[in-house]
Design a protein around this motif. Structure first.
Motif, PDB file in Angstrom:
ATOM      1  N   ASP A   1       0.831  -1.212   0.000  1.00 33.82           N
ATOM      2  CA  ASP A   1       0.000   0.000   0.000  1.00 33.82           C
ATOM      3  C   ASP A   1       0.862   1.257   0.000  1.00 33.82           C
ATOM      4  O   ASP A   1       0.535   2.264   0.639  1.00 33.82           O
ATOM      5  CB  ASP A   1      -0.952   0.024   1.212  1.00 33.82           C
ATOM      6  CG  ASP A   1      -2.120  -0.934   1.051  1.00 33.82           C
ATOM      7  OD1 ASP A   1      -2.549  -1.165  -0.081  1.00 33.82           O
ATOM      8  OD2 ASP A   1      -2.595  -1.465   2.090  1.00 33.82           O
TER       9      ASP A   1
ATOM     10  N   SER B   1      -5.670  -0.594  -0.447  1.00 35.24           N
ATOM     11  CA  SER B   1      -5.986  -0.070  -1.781  1.00 35.24           C
ATOM     12  C   SER B   1      -5.240  -0.789  -2.894  1.00 35.24           C
ATOM     13  O   SER B   1      -5.741  -0.930  -4.006  1.00 35.24           O
ATOM     14  CB  SER B   1      -5.712   1.431  -1.853  1.00 35.24           C
ATOM     15  OG  SER B   1      -4.356   1.711  -1.560  1.00 35.24           O
TER      16      SER B   1
ATOM     17  N   SER C   1      -8.962  -1.324  -4.376  1.00 35.45           N
ATOM     18  CA  SER C   1     -10.067  -0.425  -4.033  1.00 35.45           C
ATOM     19  C   SER C   1     -10.752   0.148  -5.268  1.00 35.45           C
ATOM     20  O   SER C   1     -11.740   0.883  -5.140  1.00 35.45           O
ATOM     21  CB  SER C   1      -9.563   0.720  -3.151  1.00 35.45           C
ATOM     22  OG  SER C   1      -8.566   1.481  -3.820  1.00 35.45           O
TER      23      SER C   1
ATOM     24  N   GLN D   1      -9.768   2.510  -7.624  1.00 35.55           N
ATOM     25  CA  GLN D   1      -9.719   3.967  -7.626  1.00 35.55           C
ATOM     26  C   GLN D   1      -8.566   4.420  -8.516  1.00 35.55           C
ATOM     27  O   GLN D   1      -7.665   3.648  -8.854  1.00 35.55           O
ATOM     28  CB  GLN D   1      -9.496   4.497  -6.204  1.00 35.55           C
ATOM     29  CG  GLN D   1     -10.612   4.189  -5.222  1.00 35.55           C
ATOM     30  CD  GLN D   1     -10.225   4.569  -3.805  1.00 35.55           C
ATOM     31  OE1 GLN D   1      -9.217   4.092  -3.270  1.00 35.55           O
ATOM     32  NE2 GLN D   1     -11.018   5.427  -3.182  1.00 35.55           N
TER      33      GLN D   1
ATOM     34  N   ALA E   1     -13.274   7.165  -7.451  1.00 38.05           N
ATOM     35  CA  ALA E   1     -13.702   5.767  -7.535  1.00 38.05           C
ATOM     36  C   ALA E   1     -13.967   5.376  -8.981  1.00 38.05           C
ATOM     37  O   ALA E   1     -14.517   6.156  -9.759  1.00 38.05           O
ATOM     38  CB  ALA E   1     -14.959   5.549  -6.701  1.00 38.05           C
TER      39      ALA E   1
ATOM     40  N   ASP F   1     -20.242  -1.843  -4.152  1.00 38.38           N
ATOM     41  CA  ASP F   1     -19.529  -2.309  -2.967  1.00 38.38           C
ATOM     42  C   ASP F   1     -19.053  -3.752  -3.114  1.00 38.38           C
ATOM     43  O   ASP F   1     -18.378  -4.278  -2.230  1.00 38.38           O
ATOM     44  CB  ASP F   1     -20.441  -2.212  -1.733  1.00 38.38           C
ATOM     45  CG  ASP F   1     -20.751  -0.771  -1.362  1.00 38.38           C
ATOM     46  OD1 ASP F   1     -19.879   0.096  -1.573  1.00 38.38           O
ATOM     47  OD2 ASP F   1     -21.872  -0.512  -0.870  1.00 38.38           O
TER      48      ASP F   1
ATOM     49  N   LYS G   1     -14.198  -4.633  -8.209  1.00 34.67           N
ATOM     50  CA  LYS G   1     -13.061  -3.769  -7.912  1.00 34.67           C
ATOM     51  C   LYS G   1     -11.766  -4.451  -8.354  1.00 34.67           C
ATOM     52  O   LYS G   1     -11.228  -5.318  -7.666  1.00 34.67           O
ATOM     53  CB  LYS G   1     -13.022  -3.439  -6.425  1.00 34.67           C
ATOM     54  CG  LYS G   1     -14.241  -2.645  -5.960  1.00 34.67           C
ATOM     55  CD  LYS G   1     -14.158  -2.273  -4.489  1.00 34.67           C
ATOM     56  CE  LYS G   1     -15.350  -1.416  -4.073  1.00 34.67           C
ATOM     57  NZ  LYS G   1     -15.282  -0.992  -2.663  1.00 34.67           N
TER      58      LYS G   1
END
Length: 372
Positions: free
Chosen positions: A191, A218, A239, A241, A259, A264, A269
């Protein structure tokens, strides 16, 4: 004035692409029907890939391709448990010929890049199948394009936020700053973005400089700098993003996180590749998993922040990589798990993606690099 200049450049590229064909290299996974690296002719006017390959170069899981600046050499990571990297020469007709193969000093290498002076190849060993995880390796490039044994190997500490995917470090990509003075390592397992000073004259060219902490869990993947070197964007795989940074002299400062999905569901993702348009106005980002989309963002010319313009299905499964063609009128998407390269029309003025002009059968495509 700058916007007008960018549009004139884009128009010139469009005219060149329409007047001339191009060649594209396709890396792939060879666990199934694929044989390795494919070289195809691409028509910049119609957006069609010629069905007959110009060359098929056998290689084991050449999942990422790196071209030298002079287009005389190609380096392909061999993404396997005992990682290797293969070097090839390209002649004036773009014919590939094997030079040599060396160990990557890690497992499952997924990315590589050349130092700006061309003296070293930086290799990202993801290391997903070993307890120790991944690492960063530095391989010298000889004058004839052959690779030497690794002169440096670096590992990071894992964040351990996600016990399944972050128990160990997993270096996913290595990108130099525009001036070549720093190297940035995106470590999904840590991360963090790690930066290193680069000294091509040192026995070990990299020395630790800085790191940027990213949101826990992430999973940073791929980094891209703006042409002027003032901004950078990073995909966060786990995540889903994309992050925007200000950049100055080896330091990145996070200014925005956007995002890629409203869902969710973890299956939606899987942030992947990102590429910018040649005029610097648009950013394209892939999200794989159950989403399987390309997202189009407008880039603010003043601060680099992103505004979402469009979500576009890739009409396939698992867009591992994609590429804008040299004329900027098409986007070629390597849909790995549906065994196809999907060519989508692009409007250079609005940046928006239109209809599919070709669904080209290709077993397990993973990377696309235009030679010219």
């Amino acid at each position: 004035m700058k916007a007008l200049l960018n549009r004139l450049i884009a128009s010139a590229m469009l005219l060149t692409a329409m007047a001339h064909g191009h060649e594209v290299l396709v890396g792939s996974y060879t666990d199934g029907a694929s044989q390795g690296i494919y070289r195809y002719r691409f028509d910049g006017a119609s957006g069609q890939i010629d069905a007959t390959p110009l060359q098929v170069q056998p290689a084991s899981n050449p999942s990422w391709l790196t071209l030298s600046a002079d287009r005389r050499h190609l380096f392909a990571v061999n993404e396997q448990a005992a990682g290797e990297v293969s070097a090839f020469s390209l002649d004036s007709a773009h014919h590939l010929a094997p030079l040599n193969q060396v160990g990557s000093q890690g497992g499952e290498p997924t990315h590589s890049s050349l130092s700006h002076d061309g003296r070293f190849l930086f290799v990202a060993n993801y290391g997903g199948s070993t307890p120790e995880g991944g690492s960063l390796s530095v391989l010298p490039v000889k004058a004839d394009g052959r690779l030497g044994a690794a002169v440096q190997r670096l590992r990071h500490a894992a964040s351990q936020v996600n016990p399944e995917r972050q128990a160990a470090p997993h270096v996913h990509s290595l990108v130099s700053s525009p001036d070549g003075r720093y190297l940035f390592a995106s470590d999904l397992g840590a991360d963090r973005l790690f930066s290193y000073r680069y000294d091509g004259n040192a026995a070990q060219p990299l020395s630790a400089f800085d790191s940027v902490a990213l949101p826990p869990g992430s999973g940073p993947r791929h980094l891209l700098f703006s042409a002027d070197g003032k901004r950078a964007w990073l995909t966060l795989e786990m995540s889903a993003q994309v992050a925007t940074f200000d950049y100055h002299d080896g330091h990145l400062r996070l200014v925005q996180t956007v995002a890629l999905t409203d869902s969710d569901d973890p299956a939606a993702k899987a942030g992947g590749a990102l590429h910018g348009s040649a005029d610097g106005r648009f950013l394209y980002v892939s999200n794989r998993g159950s989403a399987n989309e390309l997202l189009v963002f407008a880039i603010d010319p003043d601060d680099g922040r992103l505004t979402l313009l469009q979500r576009r299905s890739v009409e396939g499964d698992h867009p591992r990589e994609f590429s804008l063609d040299p004329g900027q009128r098409f986007v070629l998407v390597a849909n790995q798990k549906s065994d196809a390269i999907v060519v989508i029309r692009r409007d250079p003025d609005s940046g928006l993606l239109g209809e599919v002009v070709q669904r080209f059968k290709q077993a397990a495509p993973s990377d696309l690099k235009f030679i010219d």
